[in-house]
Design a protein around this motif. Structure first.
Motif, PDB file in Angstrom:
ATOM      1  N   TRP A 162       6.783  14.296   4.710  1.00 40.68           N
ATOM      2  CA  TRP A 162       5.499  13.397   4.005  1.00 40.68           C
ATOM      3  C   TRP A 162       6.254  12.408   3.031  1.00 40.68           C
ATOM      4  CZ3 TRP A 162       1.013  17.407   3.071  1.00 40.68           C
ATOM      5  CH2 TRP A 162       0.654  18.114   4.430  1.00 40.68           C
ATOM      6  N   ASP A 163       5.792  11.195   3.202  1.00 41.23           N
ATOM      7  CA  ASP A 163       6.298  10.158   2.270  1.00 41.23           C
ATOM      8  C   ASP A 163       5.078  10.004   1.232  1.00 41.23           C
ATOM      9  OD1 ASP A 163       7.094   7.860   0.612  1.00 41.23           O
ATOM     10  OD2 ASP A 163       7.506   6.453   2.440  1.00 41.23           O
ATOM     11  N   LEU A 164       5.397  11.131   0.286  1.00 34.02           N
ATOM     12  CA  LEU A 164       4.251  11.167  -0.878  1.00 34.02           C
ATOM     13  C   LEU A 164       4.386   9.916  -1.773  1.00 34.02           C
ATOM     14  CD1 LEU A 164       4.150  15.017  -1.486  1.00 34.02           C
ATOM     15  CD2 LEU A 164       2.698  13.768  -0.144  1.00 34.02           C
ATOM     16  N   GLU A 165       5.510   9.403  -2.013  1.00 29.48           N
ATOM     17  CA  GLU A 165       5.820   8.135  -2.976  1.00 29.48           C
ATOM     18  C   GLU A 165       4.844   7.205  -2.281  1.00 29.48           C
ATOM     19  OE1 GLU A 165       9.126   5.391  -4.933  1.00 29.48           O
ATOM     20  OE2 GLU A 165       9.689   6.927  -3.572  1.00 29.48           O
ATOM     21  N   GLN A 166       4.962   6.657  -0.937  1.00 28.19           N
ATOM     22  CA  GLN A 166       4.111   5.813  -0.577  1.00 28.19           C
ATOM     23  C   GLN A 166       2.706   6.037  -0.507  1.00 28.19           C
ATOM     24  OE1 GLN A 166       5.827   2.832  -0.037  1.00 28.19           O
ATOM     25  NE2 GLN A 166       3.858   1.881   0.452  1.00 28.19           N
ATOM     26  N   LEU A 167       2.261   7.175  -0.190  1.00 33.16           N
ATOM     27  CA  LEU A 167       0.923   7.513   0.003  1.00 33.16           C
ATOM     28  C   LEU A 167       0.205   7.432  -1.529  1.00 33.16           C
ATOM     29  CD1 LEU A 167      -1.675   8.717   1.226  1.00 33.16           C
ATOM     30  CD2 LEU A 167      -0.664  11.172   0.983  1.00 33.16           C
ATOM     31  N   GLU A 168       0.866   7.892  -2.417  1.00 31.34           N
ATOM     32  CA  GLU A 168       0.754   7.696  -3.947  1.00 31.34           C
ATOM     33  C   GLU A 168       0.137   6.218  -4.251  1.00 31.34           C
ATOM     34  OE1 GLU A 168       2.580   8.367  -7.914  1.00 31.34           O
ATOM     35  OE2 GLU A 168       2.664  10.406  -6.785  1.00 31.34           O
ATOM     36  N   LYS A 169       1.132   5.359  -3.736  1.00 31.62           N
ATOM     37  CA  LYS A 169       0.907   3.847  -3.956  1.00 31.62           C
ATOM     38  C   LYS A 169      -0.245   3.480  -3.179  1.00 31.62           C
ATOM     39  CE  LYS A 169       5.627   2.481  -5.014  1.00 31.62           C
ATOM     40  NZ  LYS A 169       6.957   2.008  -4.163  1.00 31.62           N
ATOM     41  N   GLU A 170      -0.456   3.609  -2.119  1.00 40.48           N
ATOM     42  CA  GLU A 170      -1.686   3.205  -1.105  1.00 40.48           C
ATOM     43  C   GLU A 170      -2.950   4.020  -1.902  1.00 40.48           C
ATOM     44  OE1 GLU A 170      -2.382   1.625   1.591  1.00 40.48           O
ATOM     45  OE2 GLU A 170      -0.126   0.929   1.686  1.00 40.48           O
ATOM     46  N   LEU A 171      -2.920   5.043  -2.327  1.00 35.94           N
ATOM     47  CA  LEU A 171      -4.105   5.385  -2.992  1.00 35.94           C
ATOM     48  C   LEU A 171      -4.385   4.806  -4.204  1.00 35.94           C
ATOM     49  CD1 LEU A 171      -3.843   9.235  -2.344  1.00 35.94           C
ATOM     50  CD2 LEU A 171      -5.523   7.869  -1.287  1.00 35.94           C
ATOM     51  N   ALA A 172      -3.267   4.517  -5.009  1.00 35.92           N
ATOM     52  CA  ALA A 172      -3.655   3.651  -6.067  1.00 35.92           C
ATOM     53  C   ALA A 172      -4.197   2.488  -5.899  1.00 35.92           C
ATOM     54  CB  ALA A 172      -2.085   3.519  -6.859  1.00 35.92           C
ATOM     55  N   ASN A 173      -4.013   1.706  -4.959  1.00 35.52           N
ATOM     56  CA  ASN A 173      -4.495   0.621  -4.341  1.00 35.52           C
ATOM     57  C   ASN A 173      -6.094   0.628  -4.432  1.00 35.52           C
ATOM     58  OD1 ASN A 173      -2.335  -0.633  -4.307  1.00 35.52           O
ATOM     59  ND2 ASN A 173      -2.071  -0.840  -2.039  1.00 35.52           N
ATOM     60  N   ILE A 174      -6.633   1.817  -3.929  1.00 29.03           N
ATOM     61  CA  ILE A 174      -8.069   1.763  -3.788  1.00 29.03           C
ATOM     62  C   ILE A 174      -8.837   2.719  -4.783  1.00 29.03           C
ATOM     63  CG2 ILE A 174      -7.951   1.222  -1.325  1.00 29.03           C
ATOM     64  CD1 ILE A 174      -8.580   4.339  -0.974  1.00 29.03           C
ATOM     65  N   LEU A 175      -8.135   3.598  -5.696  1.00 29.96           N
ATOM     66  CA  LEU A 175      -8.753   4.521  -6.593  1.00 29.96           C
ATOM     67  C   LEU A 175      -8.514   3.941  -7.859  1.00 29.96           C
ATOM     68  CD1 LEU A 175      -7.842   7.903  -4.756  1.00 29.96           C
ATOM     69  CD2 LEU A 175     -10.167   6.690  -4.657  1.00 29.96           C
ATOM     70  N   LEU A 176      -9.649   4.303  -8.894  1.00 30.06           N
ATOM     71  CA  LEU A 176      -9.492   3.925 -10.152  1.00 30.06           C
ATOM     72  C   LEU A 176      -8.568   4.744 -10.981  1.00 30.06           C
ATOM     73  CD1 LEU A 176     -13.105   2.674 -10.694  1.00 30.06           C
ATOM     74  CD2 LEU A 176     -11.130   1.204 -10.975  1.00 30.06           C
ATOM     75  N   SER A 177      -8.824   6.231 -10.627  1.00 29.70           N
ATOM     76  CA  SER A 177      -8.090   7.135 -11.167  1.00 29.70           C
ATOM     77  C   SER A 177      -7.075   7.899 -10.356  1.00 29.70           C
ATOM     78  CB  SER A 177      -9.210   8.289 -11.897  1.00 29.70           C
ATOM     79  OG  SER A 177     -10.050   8.522 -11.011  1.00 29.70           O
TER      80      SER A 177
END
Length: 788
Positions: free
Chosen positions: A650-665
């Protein structure tokens, strides 16, 4: 007074209506005795009966008797029995086919009054502004006398006046304007900017013209977009080098151009591509196809002119320049590139709907025309309306003479002029029908050479057109008109004309549909007047060249003619009918194909517009968006961590960036280890909950709610426009792929649905992304204020 009841199929259809007409007639003596106040009080009485459970059909007899009596008092016009028959047919959502001059305008006053009593609105639809204004002013007097409100809906009026018009009990207006209002209502920024209310009942005058002839072109609302100058220039030069038949095909019947396999290969080579049909190349393919259309289908000084460095379109029906009009979706720019001009801004489709799908939104749709029987099947199949032929008030005295068919155009015009001179000498009025302005000018030129004076109708103004058509029945009058000119206006014959045989109508070409020929014939012999019609045509006419070229080449040598070029072979009439049937078939297939493609889009439009309405009507938009996007984080996780991947892949680094785009925390994932997707979702869940808790704190702030509503509408509108553009490009690709033996309709439905799913996923993501940005901006401002 009772009407004649001839025994034929039509009278069997009308049997139940005849009984009701007799009941209305029996009421007449009773209604004559009522005072104005008592007659006006009927409206309140009927409304009460409807509220107490009666239906409009239960009170139809009394309501029609009321309207007939009001009309006699207000307009001095008493509805004939056949007009009552027509009104009853309309009431059931069918088409009343009534001859020209039988008073269709007055017929509409009956069902429109009765249905308006339900309080849900009635739309009376005409083909142009002039007729809408005229009918509203004339018939509206009856309804206003009886206590109903009457509105007018025409282009160019303010939102407030439009809203008033739509809130009226009965609204007169132009068909296209009702359709455009529907599209505009689905682009408004605030619920109180909408003008329409739910559809209820529509009466369409000249129903065949509106629902069949105008159904070829969809209603489109477009906005401006700066195109790529270079793209259109390059595509223009590429298609210049392509050869007809080798690289592209041109179907003169359908007026369609398409690339061949060879042409596609050449384009792919030029641009260094493997597959021009790939979705990522759809814009390029679209631009190439528009460049090909510009080259083949649009001819300078016929379809457009170049004036002061601008392309100006020519209206084929009127021959006039259409000021301020431009073709949409890059076709205009492709013509500019072909002519070496600078590209203007492009018309991009923002919203569109076909005429068919617009009118099918009315729970009850009805209509009137003089000519619908020939298209009965199409009207029943698409709109669910039956065509009921209404007998004439007085016997029809029109004589339809057999066609005169000549070998050449020159011979045709020679005979036409001779015919006009002979009848004109006697003083008989003549109306000459032509298929276009170009043709009407050719006829005018032929008459000029013989010093015959005439009125030429080329639709400079509809009012003027209506006046001139009305005068066409006067002694010694010669009128040249396009076949559709002055539709809706009666031609009264003048003094002394009856003895001369009434109005004589000459058709100079058979039309692409028998129905339009019948409309032209129907100009003569109104209300028991005498009259005659004849078509004087030639084998050089457009109908035969476009639709029956092969048949023409085969038959021409077999036709015998006299010294004037008049074809004496009987089988020429069969050939004329065959060409017309081919034309009607082509047009029907074209409408049917487009409607099937559009049906898929229509379902998608309903979903998108419903979502838009939900946003407009939402009291708490933040709560609404939450419901739309709460599953989005899980969908993103599923997209990154598929079943066929091991957790360590799994590309957790990219997933983290994607979630950061839509979540305030957003959560930090890179240092964590997960054994399966459920563990990962459980780890992210507290961040998602915290995100929505932060948003919830702003739910009572009106400013935030308003901003969120504006952002949400912007997201839907932007992505819906993009979706429409992709669908248009998909449609074009489907046309080309037909040679691969795939069913284009099924292909479009399948691929269109995939596109729609992708668009909806994008809407969810964009809503989440922009909401996060909006709230983050407010939090940052609050923090700055605290620090100060």
């Amino acid at each position: 007074m009772s009407i004649l009841k001839p025994f034929n199929k039509s009278s069997r259809e009308l049997k139940k209506y005849y009984r009701l007409v007799e009941q209305i007639n029996q009421k007449e003596a009773e209604y004559v005795e009522l005072s104005d106040e008592e007659l006006q009080a009927k409206t309140a009485e009927f409304k009460e009966q409807l509220q107490n459970g009666k239906t409009i059909h239960d009170i139809a007899v009394d309501a029609f008797a009321t309207v007939r009596e009001a009309s006699k008092r207000i307009l001095g016009l008493r509805h004939y029995d056949v007009q009552l028959l027509g009104g009853l047919v309309l009431l059931e959502g069918n088409i009343a086919e009534m001859n020209t001059g039988e008073g269709k305008t007055l017929v509409a006053s009956l069902p429109s009054y009765l249905v308006a009593l339900e309080g849900k609105g009635v739309h009376v639809i005409t083909v142009n502004d002039y007729l809408a204004r005229r009918d509203k002013q004339l018939i509206g007097q009856i309804h206003e006398f009886l206590g109903l409100t009457v509105g007018l809906n025409v282009p160019g009026i303010s939102t407030f006046i439009k809203q008033e018009a739509y809130q009226s009990d009965i609204t007169y207006g132009v068909g296209t304007e009702f359709g455009f209002d529907y599209l505009r209502d689905n682009t408004v920024q605030h619920i109180n900017q909408k003008v329409q209310r739910p559809y209820h009942f529509a009466i369409v005058d000249e129903v065949d013209s509106v629902l069949i002839d105008e159904a070829k072109t969809p209603l489109i609302i477009a906005g401006k977009d700066k195109p790529s100058d270079r793209l259109y220039k390059v595509c223009s030069s590429v298609v210049k080098g392509l050869k007809k038949d080798d690289d592209f095909t041109y179907d003169i019947e359908l007026k369609v151009v398409n690339f061949t396999d060879e042409g596609i290969n050449k384009c792919e080579k030029t641009f260094g591509l493997d597959n021009l049909f790939d979705l990522e190349h759809s814009s390029l393919f679209h631009a190439l196809l528009q460049a090909l259309r510009a080259r083949v289908l649009y001819e300078r000084d016929v379809d457009y002119i170049v004036e002061d460095g601008e392309i100006k379109l020519v209206d084929m029906n009127t021959g006039r320049i259409m000021e301020g009009r431009s073709l949409s979706d890059g076709l205009h720019q492709a013509i500019e590139a072909k002519e070496g001009l600078v590209n203007t801004e492009e018309n991009k489709t923002h919203a569109s709907i076909t005429v068919q799908n617009y009118y099918r939104m009315y729970p009850t749709l009805s209509g009137m025309t003089g000519t619908a029987k020939s298209d009965k099947e199409e009207l029943l199949k698409i709109y669910g309306m039956d065509v009921v032929k209404i007998p004439t008030n007085k016997p029809n005295k029109r004589k339809d003479l057999p066609d005169l068919v000549f070998m050449t155009l020159e011979q045709k015009y020679k005979r036409l002029v001779k015919e006009v001179k002979e009848r004109h000498k006697r003083g008989q009025p003549i109306l000459i029908g032509t298929t276009s302005i170009l043709k009407s000018e050719e006829v005018a030129h032929a008459l000029d050479e013989e010093n015959l004076s005439y009125q030429l109708l080329n639709a400079k103004s509809v009012e003027q057109e209506a006046n001139l058509i009305a005068l066409a029945g006067q002694k010694g009058q010669i009128t040249i008109a396009t076949n559709m000119a002055g539709r809706g206006t009666d031609i009264m014959i003048g003094e002394g004309v009856e003895e001369l045989g009434g109005l004589h109508v000459i058709g100079t070409e058979r039309n692409e549909s028998k129905r339009i020929d019948n409309q032209l014939k129907g100009r003569s012999a109104r209300q028991g007047d005498p009259g005659s019609t004849q078509f004087i045509i030639s084998l050089d006419d457009y109908l035969f060249i476009r639709y029956a070229q092969d048949e023409l080449e085969r038959m021409k040598p077999k036709f015998k003619s006299n010294q004037d070029g008049l074809i004496t072979s009987e089988n020429v009439h069969k050939f004329v009918d065959t060409a017309q049937k081919i034309s009607e078939g082509v047009h029907f297939q074209f409408r049917d194909y487009n409607l099937k493609l559009e049906d898929a889009v229509n379902e998608q439009r309903k979903v998108a517009y419903q979502l838009r309405d939900n946003i407009l009507e939402s009291e708490n938009i933040l709560q609404f968006i939450k419901k739309q996007i709460e599953e989005l984080p899980n969908h993103i996780i599923e997209a990154f961590c598929t079943d066929d991947m091991l957790p360590e892949e799994w590309d957790l680094e990219q997933l983290e960036k994607e979630l950061a785009n839509i979540l305030l925390s957003p959560p930090t994932l890179q240092d964590e280890e997960f054994n399966n997707i459920d563990e990962l979702k459980a780890f992210v869940k507290p961040s998602v909950e915290e995100h929505f808790e932060i948003i919830q704190q702003y739910e009572d702030k009106e400013k935030v709610q308003m901003s969120a509503k504006g952002v949400s509408l912007f997201v839907i509108d932007t992505l819906w426009k993009r979706h429409l553009e992709r669908l248009n490009q998909l449609k074009e690709g489907i046309g080309i792929r037909q040679y691969q033996q795939e069913d284009p309709i099924q292909l479009f439905q399948k691929e269109g649905y995939k596109l729609f799913e992708a668009t909806f996923n994008d809407i969810e993501y964009e809503l989440a992304y922009r909401l996060k940005g909006l709230i983050q901006g407010i939090i940052d401002k609050e923090n700055e204020a605290k620090e100060k």
